[in-house]
Design a protein around this motif. Structure first.
Motif, short mmCIF file in Angstrom:
data_model
loop_
_atom_site.label_atom_id
_atom_site.label_comp_id
_atom_site.label_asym_id
_atom_site.label_seq_id
_atom_site.Cartn_x
_atom_site.Cartn_y
_atom_site.Cartn_z
N ARG C 92 0.80 -1.23 0.00
CA ARG C 92 0.00 0.00 0.00
C ARG C 92 0.83 1.28 0.00
O ARG C 92 0.33 2.35 -0.31
CB ARG C 92 -0.99 0.00 1.17
CG ARG C 92 -0.34 0.08 2.53
CD ARG C 92 -1.36 0.00 3.65
NE ARG C 92 -0.75 0.25 4.93
CZ ARG C 92 -0.72 1.45 5.51
NH1 ARG C 92 -1.31 2.47 4.96
NH2 ARG C 92 -0.12 1.61 6.68
N VAL C 95 3.88 4.13 -4.20
CA VAL C 95 3.48 5.25 -5.06
C VAL C 95 1.98 5.56 -5.01
O VAL C 95 1.57 6.55 -4.44
CB VAL C 95 3.95 5.05 -6.51
CG1 VAL C 95 3.62 6.28 -7.35
CG2 VAL C 95 5.46 4.80 -6.52
N GLY C 96 1.16 4.74 -5.67
CA GLY C 96 -0.26 5.05 -5.71
C GLY C 96 -1.02 3.93 -6.38
O GLY C 96 -0.42 3.03 -6.99
N VAL C 97 -2.33 3.99 -6.27
CA VAL C 97 -3.19 2.94 -6.80
C VAL C 97 -2.98 2.74 -8.31
O VAL C 97 -2.90 1.62 -8.81
CB VAL C 97 -4.67 3.28 -6.49
CG1 VAL C 97 -5.61 2.45 -7.32
CG2 VAL C 97 -4.94 3.08 -5.01
N MET C 99 -0.42 3.33 -10.13
CA MET C 99 0.86 2.69 -10.40
C MET C 99 0.74 1.20 -10.10
O MET C 99 1.22 0.37 -10.86
CB MET C 99 1.93 3.37 -9.54
CG MET C 99 3.33 3.00 -9.92
SD MET C 99 3.85 1.54 -9.02
CE MET C 99 5.59 1.62 -9.30
N GLN C 169 10.36 1.18 6.97
CA GLN C 169 10.65 2.56 7.36
C GLN C 169 10.89 3.36 6.09
O GLN C 169 11.64 2.93 5.21
CB GLN C 169 11.89 2.58 8.28
CG GLN C 169 12.43 3.96 8.60
CD GLN C 169 11.44 4.79 9.41
OE1 GLN C 169 10.56 4.26 10.08
NE2 GLN C 169 11.56 6.10 9.31
N ARG C 170 10.23 4.51 5.99
CA ARG C 170 10.36 5.34 4.79
C ARG C 170 10.59 6.79 5.20
O ARG C 170 10.11 7.22 6.25
CB ARG C 170 9.08 5.28 3.95
CG ARG C 170 8.85 3.93 3.31
CD ARG C 170 7.40 3.71 2.91
NE ARG C 170 7.12 2.29 2.88
CZ ARG C 170 7.31 1.50 1.82
NH1 ARG C 170 7.67 2.00 0.67
NH2 ARG C 170 7.09 0.21 1.89
N ASN C 171 11.26 7.53 4.33
CA ASN C 171 11.46 8.96 4.61
C ASN C 171 10.20 9.76 4.34
O ASN C 171 9.98 10.80 4.94
CB ASN C 171 12.62 9.50 3.77
CG ASN C 171 13.97 9.00 4.27
OD1 ASN C 171 14.09 8.60 5.43
ND2 ASN C 171 14.97 9.01 3.42
N SER C 172 9.40 9.30 3.39
CA SER C 172 8.08 9.90 3.18
C SER C 172 7.14 8.78 2.79
O SER C 172 7.57 7.69 2.42
CB SER C 172 8.12 11.02 2.14
OG SER C 172 8.52 10.52 0.88
N ALA C 173 5.84 9.07 2.87
CA ALA C 173 4.85 7.99 2.89
C ALA C 173 4.91 7.01 1.72
O ALA C 173 4.73 5.82 1.91
CB ALA C 173 3.45 8.59 2.99
N THR C 174 5.13 7.52 0.51
CA THR C 174 5.06 6.62 -0.65
C THR C 174 6.42 6.43 -1.30
O THR C 174 6.52 6.02 -2.45
CB THR C 174 4.06 7.16 -1.69
OG1 THR C 174 4.54 8.44 -2.15
CG2 THR C 174 2.68 7.32 -1.11
N ASP C 175 7.45 6.75 -0.59
CA ASP C 175 8.82 6.60 -1.09
C ASP C 175 9.24 5.13 -1.00
O ASP C 175 8.56 4.30 -0.38
CB ASP C 175 9.75 7.47 -0.23
CG ASP C 175 11.13 7.64 -0.86
OD1 ASP C 175 11.34 7.22 -2.00
OD2 ASP C 175 12.01 8.21 -0.16
N PHE C 176 10.38 4.83 -1.60
CA PHE C 176 10.98 3.51 -1.41
C PHE C 176 11.26 3.32 0.07
O PHE C 176 11.51 4.30 0.78
CB PHE C 176 12.31 3.40 -2.15
CG PHE C 176 12.18 3.39 -3.63
CD1 PHE C 176 11.60 2.31 -4.28
CD2 PHE C 176 12.64 4.45 -4.40
CE1 PHE C 176 11.47 2.29 -5.66
CE2 PHE C 176 12.52 4.43 -5.78
CZ PHE C 176 11.94 3.35 -6.41
N ARG C 236 19.18 7.73 0.36
CA ARG C 236 18.07 7.78 1.31
C ARG C 236 18.50 7.63 2.77
O ARG C 236 17.84 8.14 3.67
CB ARG C 236 17.04 6.72 0.95
CG ARG C 236 16.17 7.17 -0.21
CD ARG C 236 15.17 6.14 -0.63
NE ARG C 236 14.24 6.71 -1.58
CZ ARG C 236 14.54 7.05 -2.83
NH1 ARG C 236 15.75 6.86 -3.28
NH2 ARG C 236 13.64 7.60 -3.63
#
Lengths: 759, 155, 265
Positions: C92, C95-97, C99, C169-176, C236
């Motif tokens: 989830r 990226v996004g739905v 993608m 763990q991610r630096n921002s919500a949809t990042d790698f 990252r």
């Protein structure tokens, strides 16, 4: 007031939300040549040889241009009023390349594939030079970014290309050293903000054609159409009269499009080939060869009495303009001018700055324009001062902040004529629940919730420089046309200026049609930047409407056979005061002005302001820190803004929300990093992460409006100030949660977690 | 190579290069609502529906769409305008460049979820970047639209 | 930019296999990574006509076709229930739905990317891949294999007693992910998978049954992971931070699996 202060829907809204073809690339002719730029793989090099013969002979290639094919007069791409403070340090293509991504050759062809193929076969022999990458070592470095003799600065900004200096300066009031030496408590720290990208969704793009009259037509996604005309004239060495610039709808700007990043390339192709040409920057180009925020290192020293009275503030800024000087001399000014005057009760201040060239991507204008960097530093220092004094940071601010009527010595000595900063701060603290939540709470799962706060100011246009002119006319059947030279870039200025006009003319906003910018037709406007449009162009709108009303009254009086003094206009008709039955309707006025008329019912007025009244705001954040992973989650952001009268509450609110989220991105993860060869790592939206809707928490925005006497309907500006509070407020909250003081952005989970381990 | 696509309800047959993406194909067919904001499948601006599902047209080859049904905003103007009006009433469309992709995904969301929670909304739309609005106004528009739809149903 | 000269929508796996033996030819999965490269492809091989886009639930396994999308995998109710949400959790954030409606399971697994959330997650479950020529092999083995010209047909997620928790763990919500982690519990042994190191996911087996021993054991196992796994820097995060966070995630995963019914997935 019927429309001002109302949430009027934007005039172009339904076209935009139904996907109509209104942007540059939608409008470009289908037979446009595709233009691309071959870019330097080196941060600093001299082109010794460049072979284009094979490329030129490939099928579908219309032209290949190198530094030998372009005018040798230097210019700046900064969209600023002439004479530009930014030095003339560029050529369209130069023998010397100054950053990884600098332009080496221009290739134009029938389609993208042909152009890509041609770019691959251009052979360039470089003499690779050592670059200057660290801005701390740039000044007086033996390696010069601009050693050329024809470099020139038009304005006395303290520039010296032989010292890698794009600008330097010093301003002071009182004896700051003495005052700080006498202070009971002194805080001193150095803050570092890196370059960040505007990341508007529509990348840089322009198409150009030759028109019926042999003139170059430039259709460009720009905030500064009139400056584009001048800059292209400089760059191409052709008269301004040979250039027409039209702005269609723009897919966002945020200052990026205040620099003429892409326009020169298709323009020179069209001039050389006579054919329509377009350039669409890739996202990679937009992230590596564009115009990001200036990296700055800001040293702050603040002295205060032990009971919390701030006595002196010193700000020393080192700014990195990169390879070229666009907006270098001016952005740095705001790092002091928009931070120091938040505390105008201080007896003394000093603001000193250097702006240096380096072999990095050229910096430029980005929302906040230096204020963002300076405010991060000063507001962080104020939060440190509160700790040192053992005071609540809100109380410390209440004691020292600028109030209405205060003289702001750090802001050209201007008086705060309209200022509800005190009320903004109080309300913001209430909204976030400061009393209950400061400084922090440990949650049952071990996470820490904390709050942080900051204040900000900006300006409303550039005093004594920015000029907005507006024309308005009445047409048959009495509808009005409003012509403006300001660029609506999605912000809605076409609509809010129409709202103002509707109130001035006492008509419905739908009866006013607005014409966007065409430099052949529109009245002059310096452009949409420096938070100027609502205030400057807004005042021009008010003036133009007043003049038109006077003309309509005079015309009506003539038709009614009475004295102009004895008529009034009520929006629908001009009527005789002595006999109200005698009247002529607006519709008839419009129609009669088109038959045997000898006076045009048309008014043009310009406005420029000797002052730049600052909007003020406070922003407070509640975050949750995971002390194990270092993650910082924004839960809630409360902001209260004093932008004077809010012309359109919806559009103003969205400005605030959009700016806050950009600020949150800058505070937490947006970053441009360079390797030792000068390559940018964040060259795509896969690497350069902007906030998604999962990264920003909840935003709550309110307005507390003062009334700016010199502004249209009491309005000031809103566009830029909104990006300034998140970085210092979040850094403050992180400190309150963890005890870690971050003086460098972004505050990544790694920095927080590793910082806590070290402790 | 020749492909046949049902584009916005009409069978379209065209000769395309095997490496042409669906984004460029639909734009070449006059569907200018479909925008490109990146080259790395990250922004969501090029969202359209393939066989009813929201996809990134920049990431799909036109050849892959052969025999499939494609809908862009040009093919759902009424629905777009209906929701778009709510977005416009928040002033949250701003520059509008991301609006078509965003709205196509919002409409897809409501086809998948009858009554999505705020978390479901945010997660479903996370792949639609917007740099102007700060997203909050978009959320207000969605809430208002949902309230309107519910009200309409109860009438 | 990448180029394709010819496009072959194949009608059999054999045809695809034959075509795929040529170096200049390439199978297109979702096509997401391909488009970002600069590859000059002679023939693009499209498997979308082979019915490989289904997820079938059988008595003892889920058969996940290589052309099924990540979104299909994410929203499959059977898989969600069986994996206690672990698979969904691993997908989830990507990226996004839209993608995830493009990216295929086959493309994600075949690519064997270090940052791959689904690869890391599926390594924590009992999975096999079916290759056209080589037949079925365990996913863990496949992950270590060099890329060859065989064709990934499907992923088989076996229904065993295994329970897994996915964390990242991610630096921002949809990042790698900066670090991805699965803690996996089953009769044949407990283990952790650590991905995005940033290199390929690795499996750390709990030979000493530390994970069964409560908090002290979890901590000891987390330490073992930190010691045994190699971590490196990229833009990252640093290797040092990855090592630290991997320990945190392992402990949290262990707590979720062994720490009480409430948190058990």
């Amino acid at each position: 007031m019927k429309y001002v202060n109302q949430p009027v829907r934007k005039k172009d809204a339904m076209s935009l939300v139904t996907g109509k073809p209104v942007y540059t690339d939608d409008l470009a002719p289908k037979d446009c040549l595709v233009v691309k730029v071959l870019r330097s793989p080196y941060a600093h090099a001299i082109i010794e040889e460049i072979q284009t013969d094979i490329a030129k002979k490939l099928p579908g290639i219309a032209c290949v241009l190198t530094y030998e094919d372009v005018p040798q007069k230097r210019f700046t791409m900064a969209g600023q009023t002439y004479p530009e403070p930014s030095p003339y340090d560029r050529l369209i293509l130069d023998k010397r390349v100054r950053f990884v991504g600098d332009a080496v050759a221009i290739v134009a062809g029938e389609d993208e594939k042909a152009v890509e193929k041609a770019m691959k076969v251009i052979k360039v022999k470089y003499q690779v030079l050592e670059p200057v990458l660290d801005f701390r070592t740039a000044k007086d470095n033996p390696i010069l970014v601009h050693p050329e003799e024809n470099w020139k600065a038009l304005c006395p900004v303290g520039a010296d290309n032989k010292r890698n200096l794009c600008a330097c300066g010093l301003e002071e009031h009182g004896d700051v050293d003495k005052v700080i030496a006498e202070s009971d408590v002194v805080v001193e720290n150095t803050y570092h903000t890196k370059a960040v990208q505007q990341t508007m969704m529509e990348t840089f793009r322009t198409y150009t054609t030759m028109d019926t009259y042999g003139r170059l037509n430039v259709i460009s996604s720009t905030q500064v159409p009139f400056h584009v005309r001048r800059i292209l004239s400089n760059a191409l060495d052709i008269p301004k009269s040979k250039i027409r610039v039209v702005k269609p709808r723009i897919g966002g700007g945020f200052g990026a499009k205040q620099t003429v990043v892409a326009e020169v390339y298709p323009a020179i192709v069209t001039l050389k080939t006579g054919r329509p040409a377009k350039i669409i920057y890739t996202r990679e180009e937009s992230l590596t060869a564009s115009t990001p925020r200036h990296e700055m290192e800001v040293k702050v020293r603040i002295g205060a009495t032990k009971d919390g009275h701030i006595r002196g503030i010193e700000v020393k800024t080192l700014s990195n303009t990169g390879a070229y000087g666009e907006h270098g001399p001016t952005t740095v000014g705001l790092s002091g001018h928009k931070s120091i005057p938040l505390y105008s009760k201080a007896e003394a201040f000093r603001f000193q700055y250097d702006v240096v060239y380096t072999n990095r991507m050229s910096a430029g204008a980005y929302r906040g324009y230096g204020a963002t960097q300076g405010i991060f530093a000063v507001e962080s220092a104020i939060n440190e001062l509160a700790v040192k004094l053992g005071m609540d940071p809100v109380a410390l601010r209440e004691m020292n902040l600028t109030r209405e009527g205060d003289v702001m010595h750090g802001y050209y000595g201007e008086t705060a004529g309209s200022c509800h900063l005190d009320r903004c701060l109080e309300r913001t603290a209430d909204m976030i629940g400061w009393k209950e939540k400061y400084p922090r709470r440990v949650m049952p799962d071990g996470k820490i919730r904390s709050v942080g706060i900051a204040m900000a100011m900006q300006g409303s246009g550039i005093s004594n420089v920015d000029t907005g002119a507006v024309s308005i006319k009445i047409n048959d059947d009495g509808f009005y046309s409003l012509s403006i030279g300001a660029s609506d870039m999605g912000t809605g200025c076409d609509t809010i200026l129409a709202q103002m006009a509707a109130d001035c003319l006492d008509c419905s906003v739908d009866e006013i049609i607005v014409h966007g910018v065409d430099t052949d037709i529109s009245p002059y406007d310096s452009g949409s930047y420096a938070s100027s449009t609502t205030y400057v162009t807004g005042m021009a709108t008010v003036k133009a409407c007043q003049t038109l009303v006077d003309k309509m009254k005079a015309y009506g009086a003539e038709k009614l056979g009475c004295d102009a003094k004895d008529v009034e206009f009520d929006g629908e008709k001009v009527y005789c005061l002595k006999d109200e039955k005698r009247s002529i309707s607006r519709k008839d006025l419009g129609n009669e002005a088109m038959c045997a008329a000898h006076n045009a019912l048309y008014a043009t007025e310009a406005f420029s302001s000797p002052i730049s009244p600052p909007p003020f705001m406070a922003g407070a954040v509640e975050i949750e820190v995971d002390p194990e992973t270092g993650s910082v989650e924004v839960l809630d952001y409360a902001a209260v803004v004093d932008c004077g009268t809010v012309v359109n509450p919806n559009l103003a609110k969205v400005q605030v929300e959009g700016g806050l989220v950009q600020g949150i991105g800058m505070a937490l993860f947006e970053e441009i990093t360079y390797d030792e060869k000068g390559y940018v790592a964040e060259n795509s939206l896969m690497q350069y992460k902007i906030p998604t809707r999962l990264d920003m928490g909840r935003l709550r925005v309110e307005f507390d409006s003062s009334y700016e006497q010199t502004g249209p309907f009491g309005a000031k500006s809103i566009g830029e100030i909104v990006i300034n509070t998140p970085a210092p407020a979040i850094a403050h909250a992180v400190y309150n949660a963890t005890g870690l003081r971050f003086t460098e952005l972004p505050i990544t989970p790694e920095k927080v977690a590793m910082g806590l381990i070290k402790e | 190579m020749q492909i046949t696509i049902k584009l916005n309800g009409k069978q379209v047959t065209a000769d395309v290069a095997p490496d042409m993406n669906l984004l460029n194909f639909v734009r070449s067919q006059g569907c200018y609502s479909v925008k490109c904001g990146c080259e790395t499948s990250n922004c969501g601006l090029c969202t359209l529906w393939m066989d009813g599902k929201p996809v990134l047209s920049c990431s799909i080859l036109a050849a892959r769409a052969d025999g499939h049904e494609i809908v862009t905003m040009e093919g759902c103007q009424e629905e777009a305008a209906e929701f778009g009006a709510f977005l416009a009433d928040q002033g949250a469309e701003q520059c509008g460049f991301c609006s078509p992709g965003f709205i196509m995904n919002v409409l897809a969301l409501f086809r998948e979820y009858e009554d999505p929670t705020e978390e479901e909304i945010k997660e479903y739309l996370a792949g639609n970047l917007c740099r102007c609005s700060g997203y909050e106004g978009q959320l207000r528009a969605i809430r208002a639209y949902m309230a309107y739809k519910k009200g309409g149903e109860s009438k | 930019m990448f180029t394709i000269r010819a496009y072959a929508k194949v009608s059999s796996l054999e045809e695809a296999y034959e075509l795929n033996q040529k170096k200049m030819n390439t199978i297109i999965g979702g096509g997401l990574w391909l488009r970002m490269g600069k590859k000059n492809i002679q023939t693009a091989i499209d498997l979308s006509g082979l019915g490989l886009d289904e997820i079938k639930e059988e008595e003892d396994a889920f058969m996940i076709g290589a052309m099924a999308t990540l979104r299909q995998l994410e929203t499959h109710p059977g898989i969600d229930a069986y994996t206690g949400g672990a698979v969904k959790e691993s997908l989830r954030h990507i990226v996004g739905v839209q993608m995830r409606n493009c990216a295929t399971v086959g493309g994600s697994i075949y690519g064997r990317f270090g940052f791959s959330d689904p690869l890391c997650c599926l390594l924590g479950l009992d999975c096999e891949v079916e290759l056209y020529r080589a037949g079925r092999i365990p996913l863990a083995e496949f992950a270590k294999m060099k890329k060859d010209n065989d064709i990934l047909v499907q992923v088989i997620l076996k229904k065993t007693d295994r329970k897994a928790v996915y964390l990242s763990q991610r630096n921002s919500a949809t990042d790698f992910p900066v670090v991805s982690c699965v803690v996996s519990k089953g009769e044949k042994g407990n283990y952790a998978v650590i991905g995005a190191r940033p290199c390929l996911p690795v499996i750390v087996e709990d030979c000493e049954d530390l994970l069964e021993r409560g908090e002290e054991g979890w901590n000891a196992f987390a330490q073992k992971v930190q010691q045994e796994v190699a971590f490196a820097d990229n833009t990252r995060a640093s290797g040092a931070y990855r090592r630290h966070v991997a320990g945190v995630l392992v402990k949290r995963g262990a707590k979720a699996l062994w720490g009480g019914a409430d948190e058990c997935r």
